[in-house]
Enzyme design. Sequence first.
Site, PDB file in Angstrom:
ATOM      1  N   TYR A 147       8.183 -10.133 -29.921  1.00  0.00           N
ATOM      2  CA  TYR A 147       9.069 -10.071 -28.759  1.00  0.00           C
ATOM      3  C   TYR A 147       8.451  -9.227 -27.647  1.00  0.00           C
ATOM      4  O   TYR A 147       8.353  -9.679 -26.500  1.00  0.00           O
ATOM      5  CB  TYR A 147      10.418  -9.478 -29.188  1.00  0.00           C
ATOM      6  CG  TYR A 147      11.456  -9.445 -28.092  1.00  0.00           C
ATOM      7  CD1 TYR A 147      12.018 -10.620 -27.603  1.00  0.00           C
ATOM      8  CD2 TYR A 147      11.892  -8.240 -27.558  1.00  0.00           C
ATOM      9  CE1 TYR A 147      12.985 -10.593 -26.605  1.00  0.00           C
ATOM     10  CE2 TYR A 147      12.853  -8.201 -26.555  1.00  0.00           C
ATOM     11  CZ  TYR A 147      13.400  -9.380 -26.086  1.00  0.00           C
ATOM     12  OH  TYR A 147      14.349  -9.347 -25.087  1.00  0.00           O
ATOM     13  N   GLU A 149       5.296  -8.162 -27.056  1.00  0.00           N
ATOM     14  CA  GLU A 149       4.066  -8.695 -26.472  1.00  0.00           C
ATOM     15  C   GLU A 149       4.290 -10.066 -25.836  1.00  0.00           C
ATOM     16  O   GLU A 149       3.641 -10.415 -24.838  1.00  0.00           O
ATOM     17  CB  GLU A 149       2.971  -8.782 -27.529  1.00  0.00           C
ATOM     18  CG  GLU A 149       2.429  -7.422 -27.973  1.00  0.00           C
ATOM     19  CD  GLU A 149       1.742  -6.690 -26.828  1.00  0.00           C
ATOM     20  OE1 GLU A 149       0.652  -7.105 -26.410  1.00  0.00           O
ATOM     21  OE2 GLU A 149       2.325  -5.701 -26.335  1.00  0.00           O
ATOM     22  N   ASN A 176      19.198  -2.191 -22.570  1.00  0.00           N
ATOM     23  CA  ASN A 176      20.280  -2.500 -23.511  1.00  0.00           C
ATOM     24  C   ASN A 176      21.550  -2.939 -22.785  1.00  0.00           C
ATOM     25  O   ASN A 176      22.070  -2.209 -21.948  1.00  0.00           O
ATOM     26  CB  ASN A 176      20.591  -1.279 -24.379  1.00  0.00           C
ATOM     27  CG  ASN A 176      19.477  -0.941 -25.339  1.00  0.00           C
ATOM     28  OD1 ASN A 176      18.352  -0.707 -24.907  1.00  0.00           O
ATOM     29  ND2 ASN A 176      19.776  -0.914 -26.623  1.00  0.00           N
ATOM     30  N   VAL A 189      23.099  -2.555 -31.866  1.00  0.00           N
ATOM     31  CA  VAL A 189      23.852  -1.375 -32.259  1.00  0.00           C
ATOM     32  C   VAL A 189      25.314  -1.446 -31.816  1.00  0.00           C
ATOM     33  O   VAL A 189      26.219  -1.058 -32.563  1.00  0.00           O
ATOM     34  CB  VAL A 189      23.151  -0.094 -31.751  1.00  0.00           C
ATOM     35  CG1 VAL A 189      23.145  -0.010 -30.228  1.00  0.00           C
ATOM     36  CG2 VAL A 189      23.788   1.142 -32.347  1.00  0.00           C
ATOM     37  N   ASN A 192      27.100  -4.089 -33.969  1.00  0.00           N
ATOM     38  CA  ASN A 192      27.139  -3.574 -35.341  1.00  0.00           C
ATOM     39  C   ASN A 192      28.261  -2.557 -35.517  1.00  0.00           C
ATOM     40  O   ASN A 192      29.079  -2.648 -36.436  1.00  0.00           O
ATOM     41  CB  ASN A 192      25.811  -2.903 -35.698  1.00  0.00           C
ATOM     42  CG  ASN A 192      24.799  -3.858 -36.283  1.00  0.00           C
ATOM     43  OD1 ASN A 192      25.057  -5.042 -36.421  1.00  0.00           O
ATOM     44  ND2 ASN A 192      23.629  -3.345 -36.612  1.00  0.00           N
ATOM     45  N   ARG A 213      19.725   5.857 -26.124  1.00  0.00           N
ATOM     46  CA  ARG A 213      19.711   4.569 -25.433  1.00  0.00           C
ATOM     47  C   ARG A 213      20.627   4.668 -24.212  1.00  0.00           C
ATOM     48  O   ARG A 213      21.458   5.548 -24.099  1.00  0.00           O
ATOM     49  CB  ARG A 213      20.221   3.440 -26.344  1.00  0.00           C
ATOM     50  CG  ARG A 213      19.399   3.184 -27.601  1.00  0.00           C
ATOM     51  CD  ARG A 213      18.042   2.583 -27.294  1.00  0.00           C
ATOM     52  NE  ARG A 213      17.333   2.212 -28.515  1.00  0.00           N
ATOM     53  CZ  ARG A 213      16.539   3.035 -29.198  1.00  0.00           C
ATOM     54  NH1 ARG A 213      16.374   4.288 -28.790  1.00  0.00           N
ATOM     55  NH2 ARG A 213      15.924   2.616 -30.288  1.00  0.00           N
ATOM     56  N   ARG A 279      15.097   5.476 -24.652  1.00  0.00           N
ATOM     57  CA  ARG A 279      15.062   4.280 -23.811  1.00  0.00           C
ATOM     58  C   ARG A 279      16.087   4.461 -22.705  1.00  0.00           C
ATOM     59  O   ARG A 279      17.292   4.487 -22.955  1.00  0.00           O
ATOM     60  CB  ARG A 279      15.377   3.045 -24.650  1.00  0.00           C
ATOM     61  CG  ARG A 279      15.225   1.718 -23.938  1.00  0.00           C
ATOM     62  CD  ARG A 279      13.824   1.455 -23.436  1.00  0.00           C
ATOM     63  NE  ARG A 279      12.811   1.368 -24.469  1.00  0.00           N
ATOM     64  CZ  ARG A 279      12.670   0.375 -25.332  1.00  0.00           C
ATOM     65  NH1 ARG A 279      13.505  -0.622 -25.340  1.00  0.00           N
ATOM     66  NH2 ARG A 279      11.678   0.386 -26.192  1.00  0.00           N
TER      67      ARG A 279
END
Length: 327
Positions: A147, A149, A176, A189, A192, A213, A279
Amino acid sequence: MVQTKRVLVTGGAGFLGSYLCGQLLDQGHDVLCVDNFFTGSRSNVFHLLDNKRFELLRHDVSNPLYIEVDEIYNLACPASPIHYQFDPVQTTKTSVMGMINMLGLAKRLKAKVLQASTSEIYGDPEIHPQPESYRGAVSTTGPRACYDEGKRCAETLCFDYHRQHKVRIKVVRIFNTYGPRMHPGDGRVVSNFIVQALKGKDLTIHGSGEQSRSFCYRDDLVRGLMAMMATGDDFTGPVNIGNPNEFTIRQLANLVIELTGSSSKIIEQPRPVDDPTQRCPDITLARQKLGWEPTVQLREGLQSTIAYFEDLLSTGADSNNAGGVGR
């Protein structure tokens, strides 16, 4: 008055793509939604099927597509680790061959093409927050590389087609994103945690949960995509689109438990290979060039997303036949 255009949305039956299709229709455009339904779902666009300006085509973008359009939003690619690692070779083909096919189409039609790239091109970043100038720290051999690359190569193709063939490109790096129509079993996440909490199960975090995040609500993200497409040909990007407010995974878990009223506990599991520690987007460029920044904050966005999943689970829908990932 908005000029009516014929717009192609690849990955258009995914959770972002389907909302984008609806927004484009609301602006008066004709929309062709293309999806192979690997992670997208017809249920995400069912409410659009009676619209005479909407078309739905089952097609895999790794194969050429011969149509006539004015603009292309290329959102086609599974975006959650569970799905893009299921068939990593096909994931790379979707990013690379799909990009070649969309750029070739844009070249022939002199159409504008927007590539939905990703914050994953930054890998496990050594700079925080991440500006567009940062070149990233990405493994070429790990399980996420198909994903990461693939998306990096897709960006390269965009700029080579732009330089060599004058293709009108727009590159957006999506951070995200969450919201209604997420797939309940996509492994991300937010989905989930919400599904676990609503089912009264323990919330599973990777490691201590101190990795951070930023979370951008779907409506804000799509508004950013459309703002980027509306810019002049002199601005190609890449540009970060995401919410710069940063949260640890443990903070997110506690907030989901609070908002769902769940009695779930938090349990720790080993961290996956190449899981980023931090991130968070630097959105200075988006503010300057697009006049864009997110308006929906995490608590508000989670409330809407929880309501969606409550309704989904109440109907008995499961991870095999509900929702859509798309992007």
